[in-house]
Structure formats: structure tokens, C-alpha cells
Design a protein around this motif. Structure first.
Motif, PDB file in Angstrom:
ATOM      1  N   ALA A 183      16.526  22.454 -12.294  1.00  0.00           N
ATOM      2  CA  ALA A 183      15.164  22.567 -11.782  1.00  0.00           C
ATOM      3  C   ALA A 183      14.124  22.043 -12.768  1.00  0.00           C
ATOM      4  O   ALA A 183      14.102  22.436 -13.935  1.00  0.00           O
ATOM      5  CB  ALA A 183      14.861  24.017 -11.429  1.00  0.00           C
ATOM      6  N   ARG A 184      13.239  21.160 -12.294  1.00  0.00           N
ATOM      7  CA  ARG A 184      12.067  20.740 -13.073  1.00  0.00           C
ATOM      8  C   ARG A 184      10.921  21.726 -12.879  1.00  0.00           C
ATOM      9  O   ARG A 184      10.115  21.945 -13.776  1.00  0.00           O
ATOM     10  CB  ARG A 184      11.599  19.354 -12.619  1.00  0.00           C
ATOM     11  N   HIS A 185      10.823  22.287 -11.683  1.00  0.00           N
ATOM     12  CA  HIS A 185       9.825  23.300 -11.371  1.00  0.00           C
ATOM     13  C   HIS A 185      10.542  24.641 -11.188  1.00  0.00           C
ATOM     14  O   HIS A 185      11.672  24.682 -10.696  1.00  0.00           O
ATOM     15  CB  HIS A 185       9.063  22.935 -10.098  1.00  0.00           C
ATOM     16  N   PRO A 186       9.901  25.716 -11.593  1.00  0.00           N
ATOM     17  CA  PRO A 186      10.572  27.022 -11.527  1.00  0.00           C
ATOM     18  C   PRO A 186      11.037  27.400 -10.123  1.00  0.00           C
ATOM     19  O   PRO A 186      10.359  27.118  -9.131  1.00  0.00           O
ATOM     20  CB  PRO A 186       9.487  27.996 -11.996  1.00  0.00           C
ATOM     21  N   LEU A 187      12.204  28.001 -10.071  1.00  0.00           N
ATOM     22  CA  LEU A 187      12.656  28.648  -8.843  1.00  0.00           C
ATOM     23  C   LEU A 187      11.868  29.958  -8.771  1.00  0.00           C
ATOM     24  O   LEU A 187      12.216  30.940  -9.401  1.00  0.00           O
ATOM     25  CB  LEU A 187      14.168  28.915  -8.913  1.00  0.00           C
ATOM     26  N   ALA A 188      10.774  29.942  -8.014  1.00  0.00           N
ATOM     27  CA  ALA A 188       9.809  31.039  -8.076  1.00  0.00           C
ATOM     28  C   ALA A 188      10.248  32.270  -7.296  1.00  0.00           C
ATOM     29  O   ALA A 188      10.029  33.399  -7.733  1.00  0.00           O
ATOM     30  CB  ALA A 188       8.451  30.566  -7.554  1.00  0.00           C
ATOM     31  N   VAL A 189      10.850  32.052  -6.126  1.00  0.00           N
ATOM     32  CA  VAL A 189      11.140  33.161  -5.213  1.00  0.00           C
ATOM     33  C   VAL A 189      12.490  32.946  -4.552  1.00  0.00           C
ATOM     34  O   VAL A 189      12.864  31.816  -4.205  1.00  0.00           O
ATOM     35  CB  VAL A 189      10.054  33.272  -4.111  1.00  0.00           C
ATOM     36  N   VAL A 190      13.217  34.030  -4.360  1.00  0.00           N
ATOM     37  CA  VAL A 190      14.425  34.050  -3.540  1.00  0.00           C
ATOM     38  C   VAL A 190      14.211  35.074  -2.428  1.00  0.00           C
ATOM     39  O   VAL A 190      13.823  36.207  -2.696  1.00  0.00           O
ATOM     40  CB  VAL A 190      15.676  34.417  -4.360  1.00  0.00           C
ATOM     41  N   GLN A 191      14.453  34.663  -1.199  1.00  0.00           N
ATOM     42  CA  GLN A 191      14.327  35.584  -0.066  1.00  0.00           C
ATOM     43  C   GLN A 191      15.724  35.882   0.488  1.00  0.00           C
ATOM     44  O   GLN A 191      16.468  34.972   0.855  1.00  0.00           O
ATOM     45  CB  GLN A 191      13.451  34.958   1.028  1.00  0.00           C
ATOM     46  N   ILE A 192      16.068  37.173   0.510  1.00  0.00           N
ATOM     47  CA  ILE A 192      17.383  37.600   0.982  1.00  0.00           C
ATOM     48  C   ILE A 192      17.255  38.880   1.797  1.00  0.00           C
ATOM     49  O   ILE A 192      16.230  39.549   1.773  1.00  0.00           O
ATOM     50  CB  ILE A 192      18.361  37.848  -0.195  1.00  0.00           C
ATOM     51  N   GLU A 193      18.307  39.207   2.491  1.00  0.00           N
ATOM     52  CA  GLU A 193      18.352  40.459   3.261  1.00  0.00           C
ATOM     53  C   GLU A 193      18.562  41.640   2.315  1.00  0.00           C
ATOM     54  O   GLU A 193      19.515  41.664   1.540  1.00  0.00           O
ATOM     55  CB  GLU A 193      19.489  40.402   4.283  1.00  0.00           C
TER      56      GLU A 193
ATOM     57  N   HIS B 218      18.047  46.051   2.386  1.00  0.00           N
ATOM     58  CA  HIS B 218      17.667  47.325   3.008  1.00  0.00           C
ATOM     59  C   HIS B 218      18.624  48.378   2.459  1.00  0.00           C
ATOM     60  O   HIS B 218      19.561  48.039   1.715  1.00  0.00           O
ATOM     61  CB  HIS B 218      17.727  47.234   4.541  1.00  0.00           C
ATOM     62  N   PRO B 219      18.436  49.645   2.764  1.00  0.00           N
ATOM     63  CA  PRO B 219      19.312  50.669   2.170  1.00  0.00           C
ATOM     64  C   PRO B 219      20.799  50.501   2.467  1.00  0.00           C
ATOM     65  O   PRO B 219      21.628  50.981   1.686  1.00  0.00           O
ATOM     66  CB  PRO B 219      18.770  51.965   2.770  1.00  0.00           C
ATOM     67  N   TYR B 220      21.153  49.821   3.549  1.00  0.00           N
ATOM     68  CA  TYR B 220      22.563  49.588   3.845  1.00  0.00           C
ATOM     69  C   TYR B 220      23.109  48.339   3.149  1.00  0.00           C
ATOM     70  O   TYR B 220      24.297  48.064   3.194  1.00  0.00           O
ATOM     71  CB  TYR B 220      22.784  49.465   5.353  1.00  0.00           C
ATOM     72  N   LEU B 221      22.219  47.559   2.519  1.00  0.00           N
ATOM     73  CA  LEU B 221      22.615  46.354   1.780  1.00  0.00           C
ATOM     74  C   LEU B 221      21.716  46.267   0.550  1.00  0.00           C
ATOM     75  O   LEU B 221      20.670  45.620   0.561  1.00  0.00           O
ATOM     76  CB  LEU B 221      22.461  45.109   2.657  1.00  0.00           C
ATOM     77  N   SER B 222      22.123  46.905  -0.513  1.00  0.00           N
ATOM     78  CA  SER B 222      21.221  47.120  -1.655  1.00  0.00           C
ATOM     79  C   SER B 222      21.049  45.895  -2.546  1.00  0.00           C
ATOM     80  O   SER B 222      20.011  45.726  -3.179  1.00  0.00           O
ATOM     81  CB  SER B 222      21.726  48.294  -2.504  1.00  0.00           C
ATOM     82  N   GLN B 223      22.087  45.032  -2.661  1.00  0.00           N
ATOM     83  CA  GLN B 223      22.009  43.809  -3.462  1.00  0.00           C
ATOM     84  C   GLN B 223      21.638  44.082  -4.922  1.00  0.00           C
ATOM     85  O   GLN B 223      20.917  43.304  -5.563  1.00  0.00           O
ATOM     86  CB  GLN B 223      20.958  42.861  -2.858  1.00  0.00           C
ATOM     87  N   SER B 224      22.129  45.165  -5.492  1.00  0.00           N
ATOM     88  CA  SER B 224      21.701  45.578  -6.835  1.00  0.00           C
ATOM     89  C   SER B 224      22.046  44.542  -7.907  1.00  0.00           C
ATOM     90  O   SER B 224      21.230  44.270  -8.810  1.00  0.00           O
ATOM     91  CB  SER B 224      22.303  46.938  -7.190  1.00  0.00           C
ATOM     92  N   ASP B 225      23.235  43.953  -7.862  1.00  0.00           N
ATOM     93  CA  ASP B 225      23.607  42.936  -8.849  1.00  0.00           C
ATOM     94  C   ASP B 225      22.707  41.708  -8.734  1.00  0.00           C
ATOM     95  O   ASP B 225      22.303  41.110  -9.742  1.00  0.00           O
ATOM     96  CB  ASP B 225      25.069  42.521  -8.674  1.00  0.00           C
ATOM     97  N   TYR B 226      22.409  41.345  -7.507  1.00  0.00           N
ATOM     98  CA  TYR B 226      21.556  40.193  -7.244  1.00  0.00           C
ATOM     99  C   TYR B 226      20.154  40.430  -7.806  1.00  0.00           C
ATOM    100  O   TYR B 226      19.565  39.563  -8.449  1.00  0.00           O
ATOM    101  CB  TYR B 226      21.499  39.963  -5.739  1.00  0.00           C
ATOM    102  N   LEU B 227      19.621  41.623  -7.559  1.00  0.00           N
ATOM    103  CA  LEU B 227      18.289  41.962  -8.047  1.00  0.00           C
ATOM    104  C   LEU B 227      18.237  41.911  -9.574  1.00  0.00           C
ATOM    105  O   LEU B 227      17.265  41.431 -10.167  1.00  0.00           O
ATOM    106  CB  LEU B 227      17.874  43.346  -7.563  1.00  0.00           C
ATOM    107  N   GLN B 228      19.283  42.383 -10.213  1.00  0.00           N
ATOM    108  CA  GLN B 228      19.331  42.360 -11.671  1.00  0.00           C
ATOM    109  C   GLN B 228      19.370  40.932 -12.194  1.00  0.00           C
ATOM    110  O   GLN B 228      18.693  40.600 -13.179  1.00  0.00           O
ATOM    111  CB  GLN B 228      20.551  43.138 -12.167  1.00  0.00           C
TER     112      GLN B 228
ATOM    113  N   VAL C  10      11.101  36.138  -8.451  1.00  0.00           N
ATOM    114  CA  VAL C  10      10.638  37.155  -7.505  1.00  0.00           C
ATOM    115  C   VAL C  10      11.599  37.220  -6.322  1.00  0.00           C
ATOM    116  O   VAL C  10      12.014  36.183  -5.798  1.00  0.00           O
ATOM    117  CB  VAL C  10       9.216  36.817  -7.005  1.00  0.00           C
ATOM    118  N   VAL C  11      11.956  38.412  -5.896  1.00  0.00           N
ATOM    119  CA  VAL C  11      12.841  38.606  -4.743  1.00  0.00           C
ATOM    120  C   VAL C  11      12.036  39.152  -3.571  1.00  0.00           C
ATOM    121  O   VAL C  11      11.311  40.134  -3.706  1.00  0.00           O
ATOM    122  CB  VAL C  11      13.998  39.569  -5.067  1.00  0.00           C
ATOM    123  N   THR C  12      12.159  38.490  -2.429  1.00  0.00           N
ATOM    124  CA  THR C  12      11.548  38.954  -1.185  1.00  0.00           C
ATOM    125  C   THR C  12      12.645  39.467  -0.271  1.00  0.00           C
ATOM    126  O   THR C  12      13.674  38.799  -0.091  1.00  0.00           O
ATOM    127  CB  THR C  12      10.788  37.816  -0.480  1.00  0.00           C
ATOM    128  N   ALA C  13      12.428  40.645   0.305  1.00  0.00           N
ATOM    129  CA  ALA C  13      13.410  41.267   1.185  1.00  0.00           C
ATOM    130  C   ALA C  13      13.042  41.032   2.641  1.00  0.00           C
ATOM    131  O   ALA C  13      12.003  41.507   3.107  1.00  0.00           O
ATOM    132  CB  ALA C  13      13.489  42.770   0.912  1.00  0.00           C
TER     133      ALA C  13
END
Length: 346
Positions: free
Chosen positions: A204-214, A216-226, A234-237
Motif C-alpha cells: 500500500a502507498r496509501h494507508p488501509l484506513a478502514v476494514v468493514q466486516i460482519e 455481532h455478539p454471535y461473531l465476535s472476530q476478536s483476533d481480527y480486531l486485535q 479502523v474496523v466498521t461492523a
């Protein structure tokens, strides 16, 4: 990449609605925020609706104080979003600089010679001079349907003959040119797994600013968030209330979150709705949430999540609900070379 700046307070026309401070990020990239113990973000997701329904929802959202509006070419809602934005600028509720508009590059336009054309169509639909954030909607491309640019999927049960194997890294490089041209403030991706994020970060030449993923409490994505936290992404849910979608992998379907006994008990304690508790939980995780609604009552309720906090014990209780249940599993793309969900964290 996140930088704390002095909040600028917007004037809100509706009574009893607190104005929302705004904090800016890289290249003027801004989310609406409420300032409490942590930075917390809430946006408005606008997808398909009846004629005029999306525009009405966006007008209501802006009047209530929403400043982050999420749309996409695939939702067929860009024109109505643009109309509503123009109306609220014209009546003096907001300026263009107050708003944070997000749209997305659809999977039919990942080839290098299609990215700019696809972006230009979105910009024209929105009737704007620039986009605050442009996301690659997914990793799994499809060939363009030349006879109908509005056709999103093939008229077939088997999608594999229509797969476009364009490398998403090449698509990203074309998106960076939009930043170079001043047409986009920031760029990001959606529905990528961690390995795929690493491929983008490596070039990347420009920052990867945001990732949007699913999320919710049934899909916590804790490793991804870390992972994202460590790299200032920034992570958008999306689907933060675990509603909608057509899951084909996880069965049986869990109880709706607004009927889950843990959520309802916490909601009763705080005198909030179950969905307000869910949104509060996600905000305290440090993610941007974009609940979808065209109902004025629900749009307002989704905004009323900044006057209470969940305790550490309550956060742990909600976190315990994780069962890695995915609403949008892209099952028809499981044989695509860039299918993301073979990785446990996405």
C-alpha cells in the motif's frame, strides 16, 4: 493513524438531541463520534428500500445527528443518498464537510480498467465532488455483465463460470489512484481475511484506513480486531444486530439477539432495548457500528446509546455468546481463488 483533535460540535435541529463531536483521521477522514471514556463511532447504513424510503431515512438520520452514511453501488441507493444529502446541505442542517460519506466498489468492477469507471458512476449517482471513504466491497470478483451494469449476480445457480480472478492487490492499486486524484479522502476494504489484509499492507502507498466486516455478539472476530488495532486500522461492523443474511454454514440459527436472555436481562437493568445493549457492547469494543434502518423510531433508538456503559462483567457476558455464526457467508463463492472465509478470523 487515529489522532485526537478538538471536537467540532454540529448544530442539530431536533430538540433533546445532543450534538455529536467529530474527530478527524488521516487525510481529513472523519467519523462522527461521541466522546466518553473511549472514542466511539456510530453511523447509518442505508441499503435498498422502496422509492424515496432511503432518502427519507437519510434525512431523518442527519436531523438526528448522524454524520457517517454508508452506502454502495450494489445497494442501488446512492442516488437517494445523494438527494437527501443535497437537501440537508441546502436547508442549512449540515455542510458537506460535516458529513462522512462511504460507498463501495462492487465485485463486477475489480479489473484495472473498470475501477475508475465504476467510481465515476458512484460519484455521479451521489452527485458529490468527492467521497470520504471508498471500500473494495469484497475479495471475490465476478465478470462484468456488459448488457446490464446493474446486474449484480449471474442468472445461474453455479457462479463459478462467471468468476473474475483479478488480484485484489491490483484493484487496490487502482483505488490508490483515486486518492492521488483527490477524488477520495481514504480507502479501505470489506470482507477480507487477515492474510489478505497483509497482502494489501505489504504494497500500500496509501494507508488501509478502514476494514468493514460482519461483527455481532454471535461473531465476535476478536483476533481480527486485535490485528487491526495493532496496525491502526479502523474496523466498521456491518450487521451489528445479527439481522438479515442467508447463512448456509452454521445451523441451527441462534435465537434473535433481542430475545437472548443475557441481552434482555442486561437491557432491563439499564432500561434500554436489547438492541441498544448490543450496539453499546460493540461501541465499547472500539469499532464503528452502522445499524441499518429506514424506520424513524429505530433510527432514533439506535442513536440513544451514549448515555450508559456496560460493566466489565456485562461485556464478558455478551462476549460469551460468540459461536462464530456468520450471516453472510458468500457460500456461492467458496471455490473462488480469493474466497476469504477459509481463515478462521474474518
Amino acid at each position: 493513524m487515529l489522532s485526537q483533535l478538538r471536537p467540532r460540535v454540529h448544530a442539530i435541529h431536533w430538540n433533546n438531541i445532543k450534538p455529536v463531536p467529530r474527530f478527524c483521521l488521516y487525510r481529513g477522514f472523519c467519523f462522527q463520534k461521541q466522546w466518553r471514556n473511549n472514542r466511539q463511532e456510530l453511523g447509518q447504513y442505508v441499503s435498498k428500500g422502496g422509492h424515496g424510503e432511503v432518502a427519507a431515512a437519510v434525512r431523518t438520520g442527519i436531523d438526528l445527528g448522524y454524520r457517517h452514511i454508508d452506502t454502495a453501488w450494489m445497494y442501488n441507493s446512492e442516488a437517494e443518498v445523494g438527494c437527501a444529502v443535497k437537501d440537508k446541505i441546502k436547508d442549512g442542517t449540515v455542510t458537506r464537510q460535516d458529513l462522512f460519506i462511504v460507498t463501495k466498489l462492487w465485485r463486477n468492477f475489480f479489473s484495472r480498467d473498470e475501477v475508475r469507471n465504476a467510481f465515476d458512476r458512484s460519484l455521479k449517482e451521489l452527485d458529490l465532488d468527492y467521497i470520504d471513504l471508498y471500500l473494495m466491497h469484497c475479495t471475490t470478483g465476478l465478470r462484468k455483465f456488459s448488457n446490464n451494469p446493474r446486474q449484480h449476480y449471474p442468472d445461474a445457480e453455479d457462479y463459478s463460470p462467471y468468476f473474475d480472478k483479478t488480484d485484489y492487490v491490483d484493484t487496490w492499486k487502482e483505488m490508490e489512484k483515486l486518492v492521488d486524484a483527490g477524488l477520495v479522502k481514504s480507502i479501505g476494504v470489506s470482507n477480507f481475511n487477515i492474510e489478505q489484509l497483509e497482502h494489501i499492507l505489504a504494497i500500500a502507498r496509501h494507508p488501509l484506513a478502514v476494514v468493514q466486516i460482519e461483527i455481532h455478539p454471535y461473531l465476535s472476530q476478536s483476533d481480527y480486531l486485535q490485528f487491526c488495532k495493532q496496525r491502526n486500522i479502523v474496523v466498521t461492523a456491518y450487521s451489528p444486530l445479527a439481522r438479515g443474511g442467508q447463512p448456509h454454514v452454521k445451523t441451527p440459527k441462534p435465537v434473535a439477539l433481542n430475545e437472548n436472555p443475557i441481552i434482555t436481562r442486561i437491557a432491563l437493568k439499564h432500561k434500554k432495548t436489547p438492541f441498544q445493549v448490543v450496539l453499546r457492547y460493540e461501541l465499547q469494543l472500539g469499532v464503528v457500528v452502522i445499524p441499518k434502518s429506514t424506520n424513524q423510531k429505530h433510527i432514533l433508538e439506535n442513536f440513544q446509546v451514549f448515555d450508559f456503559n456496560l460493566s466489565k462483567e456485562e461485556m464478558e457476558e455478551v462476549a460469551s455468546l460468540n459461536i462464530n455464526y456468520r450471516l453472510l457467508d458468500q457460500h456461492k463463492f467458496k471455490d473462488h481463488i480469493h474466497f476469504p472465509y477459509n481463515d478462521k478470523a474474518v
